[in-house]
Write an enzyme that holds these catalytic residues in place. Structure first.
Site, PDB file in Angstrom:
ATOM      1  N   GLY A   1      74.196  59.117  78.793  1.00 32.00           N
ATOM      2  CA  GLY A   1      73.173  58.986  79.058  1.00 32.00           C
ATOM      3  C   GLY A   1      73.885  58.903  80.633  1.00 32.00           C
ATOM      4  O   GLY A   1      74.633  57.613  80.613  1.00 32.00           O
ATOM      5  N   CYS A   2      73.447  59.154  81.568  1.00 29.55           N
ATOM      6  CA  CYS A   2      74.016  58.598  82.890  1.00 29.55           C
ATOM      7  C   CYS A   2      73.576  56.930  83.383  1.00 29.55           C
ATOM      8  O   CYS A   2      74.487  55.866  83.425  1.00 29.55           O
ATOM      9  CB  CYS A   2      73.023  59.117  84.111  1.00 29.55           C
ATOM     10  SG  CYS A   2      71.615  59.500  84.457  1.00 29.55           S
ATOM     11  N   TYR A   3      72.550  56.349  83.506  1.00 30.63           N
ATOM     12  CA  TYR A   3      71.548  55.334  83.580  1.00 30.63           C
ATOM     13  C   TYR A   3      72.862  54.464  82.127  1.00 30.63           C
ATOM     14  O   TYR A   3      73.321  53.221  82.381  1.00 30.63           O
ATOM     15  CB  TYR A   3      70.341  54.709  82.904  1.00 30.63           C
ATOM     16  CG  TYR A   3      69.663  56.029  84.625  1.00 30.63           C
ATOM     17  CD1 TYR A   3      70.193  54.391  85.549  1.00 30.63           C
ATOM     18  CD2 TYR A   3      68.990  56.187  84.016  1.00 30.63           C
ATOM     19  CE1 TYR A   3      68.911  54.951  86.401  1.00 30.63           C
ATOM     20  CE2 TYR A   3      67.797  56.299  85.128  1.00 30.63           C
ATOM     21  CZ  TYR A   3      68.002  55.722  86.979  1.00 30.63           C
ATOM     22  OH  TYR A   3      66.715  56.004  87.517  1.00 30.63           O
ATOM     23  N   ALA A   4      72.843  54.687  81.296  1.00 28.65           N
ATOM     24  CA  ALA A   4      73.243  54.182  79.829  1.00 28.65           C
ATOM     25  C   ALA A   4      75.023  53.725  79.873  1.00 28.65           C
ATOM     26  O   ALA A   4      75.315  52.767  80.050  1.00 28.65           O
ATOM     27  CB  ALA A   4      72.881  55.346  78.752  1.00 28.65           C
TER      28      ALA A   4
ATOM     29  N   ALA B   1      76.625  53.277  82.513  1.00 33.86           N
ATOM     30  CA  ALA B   1      76.879  52.666  84.265  1.00 33.86           C
ATOM     31  C   ALA B   1      76.211  51.132  83.611  1.00 33.86           C
ATOM     32  O   ALA B   1      76.945  50.243  83.607  1.00 33.86           O
ATOM     33  CB  ALA B   1      76.000  52.507  85.149  1.00 33.86           C
TER      34      ALA B   1
END
Lengths: 345, 345, 345, 345
Positions: free
Chosen positions: B149-152, B154
């Site tokens: 995932g995107c947040y993950a 980062a």
């Protein structure tokens, strides 16, 4: 075979876009980058997104003699700075693409639209006007090229087929231009602050924007006669993008939207950087690219023609077109370094 | 040597970014693009910026059998759609990169953080978690990869060096995430309208965002122990970009900002897509790219560590990383198709 | 003395702006608010910023009979919904301000610019066109008022003094309009998403926007003759604001910018909601307010006149003007409820 | 009964917001407006949206003696300018609300968080900290009030009920702040340009933002003990708005989201400018207003509490709260001039 190029004015927005595009150019190598305001810092410090591509390139102070040894220089200087230094520049480097507005107009017209007279009128005839879609052969034979203005590029591409074919009256042409904030440059001014520019549109330069005579001159060459436009630019709250909406009286009977679209399709057939379509173009279609997206309509109610073009002011309106010109001047493929697919959303 | 790939979900934002990046990939050729909502239209109609690069590619309806003959498929489907079709998909095509969240967690954890149980638990162990900087070897040996995932992405990159070296406590970690609107996808909702999203920031998914267990699981592998985070995402008015700001209690004496920066520099030495620096990163530094920009601080007042990472949610947070994974799976250079220099301004 | 009013369509942007302004109106009390999409929720749930001002007002389903007992109703419905229900509405409530476009044009013109014929042509003559600066007396004597369109309001105010005094040719008038996204309404569409609208401008409604005949009709009354315009609207990435840039051929010798500014100053002398000035207006000057800011220029090169007006599309372009009209209809001070000073930055 | 007030620093964003709100204040009259950068221009020239409300008010140069005859002055000066002039100011005018950060901290703490020592430490004890919801009685009895910082206002309101009731640990509190660009002020800097700020978020002031000790001091009064926070601010691309997301370890057993919401409801019962609700607040809810919107959660996984507050940095975070304080100091109704309903969309 690789050419060594310089970017003068590398801490401005057009300079950054030149560096970005040149990072991927197969035949041009950036050997020099200058800046007035950031001397001593590196490209990567001033433009963190470029850091991985220029790990060691410093920003140096611009001095014409420093250009010696380059094959070509891109001048991305504030308006009015190129013409004062052009003699020394051309002694140092054999080829120049000037992204500023100093070498686009004859001396008398320049004087009429600027506060000070031109400082190097003898050089004006040596510059070719760098709009490849209309003046490709002329550019290829020149060592000095004046890169067109951003609004001018969009407006000329939008109107040229109509004037080439006598489809519209050459006077009474109305051009409304919309530009993102990078068109104002990176200089500090209250008007360029986020808080002032966001959530607002602002017209400016009423009746006296210097792209007016530039548009008239280029379209006059195309029309083989005098052309007169009324151009009104506006700032809109986005970073990049230019849209021009042009209206003119029809000069021929029997026009239709279909026939005009066909005219544009054939006028720009084979052009790698012009897309003609029926749908009104958004500037987002051209974000980051060297492309112009154009549509046209015939309005039977007003017996008028409406032509609309979208470009990226930093792409086809500045750095992209400058590289296109450099490619022509150096005998490279015209699309060299300009083929990457840019953001779709 | 060229591989034929498909993009399932090509009318969404991640799908468009895949198509954009694949247009410049030297070894991957897009042989198929599907869409639920735009069947029968072409890629260029739905994404005008991509039209010159895909002059004839149609958007077809997704059917697993239609994937036959491809070497690899990218699944950019809404959450929960991949796991229902995975059996048929893996029969048709030998390699899968799933950009959704269906194959990132064990079945029990998946069930606890989603409304419905997992439909294909037997496939979970076959998927590798596709964060190359941490699990490169594992990815290279798998044919099925779950793209993080995107947040993950980062958050894990921001915190991994700290947990690998026992520099912070593995519990009580606070992660605040900021995402541009493309993170919500292209589905229609009032919250995604320009008028609702502009000039505002909105926290959402309080305490229950499904990237929470994903972060904990990946960091747990790194820490070789249980990790617990409190993650709060927020929407901010921009198109692209993710920034995570992470805070944790120090677990070692003698930490300093200098030593932590050195730790990160060495942890990510040689990584082509991670930049460690002292300056707090802006998401703009990574706009359009596959890069993560990271900084770290030690706060002696609170005896805590602050780690910040910026990525493009559609780049390193989705399509860019998916291509990085595909490169690894296919034995290509890991940076293949991901080297273009993106917008600096 | 207080009047009871209703807002039909209170979950849309114009409806919200009506509720906001009415919250501070000294003589109008909101007794009813309806919504198609949010029945059963309260005003404060749908518009959290309004919650403290309407602690208990529910959104109910619109039914004409529910309007009984009101003194006046504001109709903020999607285009085409008012004319189908007008008979029942006028039976229930004595006064109507319709913010839609259903009662602004004669039946034949309406039919020519819309897909379906008008459903209640008998009511058209009963409606007054609610632009107070030009038709104040007519409005005061009517119980049914058609609130002008947003672009139309700006364009008519920008051009009226010129046509009243024969300063420009009544044909060949070019109007370019720029609108923020709230002009598209709150309906769900891909084009209204933040990711699609931000960082882009898009022309639309080429040659066929329905404000065209509305502008021509109102200016025709002013000019006492036929007027023809070519109007091109554009979406720009902001929430609120309309700017129109109008160009027309001069019809008189001896014009100058000074004389035109003086003409506008005298034409709008005493108008509480029109500001004439030399500086080109930004839409930000009118954000949230009921004000129009106008400037004018004479271009001797093209012997043409340039007139520019900025308004807030939800203020003077919708809700503000609707309240101004209601004040006139009810015999209240015209500025009642419209005097608050709005955001300067 | 009317009081004469002055606005020192009227060409900045907080100054403009003061002028805007004061234009509608029933008991305060702006008798003086000063500016360093725009002396000799009128309020309406610098802030066109305010022109109709201040038709003749000039911007004069600030000199303390010029304040004579005023009942109260609002100081909206850049950081560090108030303390140098405070002696002369207090000789000229009986009441001061200082919107800057000069009189919020004891001299030693001020010195530790600023580059230069405090110039007027003798005045520090004479200033009351102007957060009415917590220190109302103290403010009413003072003639000198230090208006809280924008982030500090949001963070203190978000956390005070928890610390008042011992619900969280007083150390290890993590505060992430998001601010619109007006929080940076109107000074010229590259970071404040539209092109740099749009489409990006940027953390700044890591570990050393001067609102940190301000938050700790005010919360320490509430907790009756020492409080320690780790505060990280970020710029987000919007004009106005602040959101703080606060996380802290629970200090009591038996907490739940329901009990915490009830605690906040009772803590802020009767407060006209604080709204407590279950839904996560958007900054848009408070745009232009003096309101704070707050929510709270208990996270059983991390045994932690999450508290979130949204305000307008120019409203409750600056000008709105300054007027609220002035109302208290002058014995006016606390909500006087602050009751207008602001933009909902």
């Amino acid at each position: 075979m690789s050419f060594r190029v310089g970017v003068v004015g590398a801490s401005g927005y057009s300079g950054a876009e030149l560096l970005r595009l040149l990072a991927g150019h197969p035949a041009l190598e950036v050997a020099l980058a200058t800046s007035q305001s950031h001397v001593g810092r590196s490209v990567g410090e001033v433009w963190p997104a470029l850091a991985p591509y220029y790990p060691a390139l410093p920003l140096t102070r611009f001095e014409p003699v420093g250009l010696c040894g380059l094959d070509l220089v891109f001048l991305a200087l504030p308006h009015g700075e190129s013409h004062c230094a052009i003699a020394a520049i051309t002694e140092a480097v054999p080829r120049v693409v000037d992204l500023g507005s100093d070498f686009r107009l004859p001396a008398d017209v320049y004087g009429a639209w600027n506060e000070t007279p031109h400082a190097a009128p003898g050089y004006l005839a040596k510059f070719s006007y760098g709009l490849p879609e209309l003046f490709r052969d002329d550019i290829a034979g020149h060592d000095l090229v004046a890169n067109p203005g951003c609004y001018a590029t969009a407006a000329i591409l939008a109107l040229a087929p109509l004037l080439q074919h006598g489809a519209i009256e050459p006077t009474g042409i109305v051009i409304n231009g919309l530009s993102g904030l990078s068109g104002r440059g990176r200089g500090l001014s209250t008007e360029s602050l986020f808080v002032e520019a966001a959530e607002s549109v602002t017209p400016y330069g009423l009746l006296n924007h210097r792209h007016t005579p530039e548009i008239e001159q280029a379209l006059g060459r195309v029309a083989d006669g005098s052309v007169q436009v009324l151009f009104t630019p506006h700032l809109v709250p986005m970073k990049r993008g230019i849209l021009v909406t042009c209206t003119a009286k029809a000069a021929k009977p029997g026009l239709s939207t279909e026939s005009l679209l066909a005219l544009y399709q054939s006028s720009y057939a084979g052009e790698p950087f012009v897309s003609v379509g029926c749908q009104p173009p958004s500037t987002a279609w051209t974000y980051g690219s060297n492309r112009a997206a154009i549509t046209v309509r015939y309005d039977p109610r007003a017996d008028s023609v409406l032509a609309i073009a979208a470009i990226d002011n930093l792409g086809k309106g500045a750095a992209g077109q400058a590289i296109q010109n450099a490619n022509l001047m150096l005998g490279l493929a015209e699309t060299s370094g300009l083929t990457h697919c840019e953001l779709a959303a």
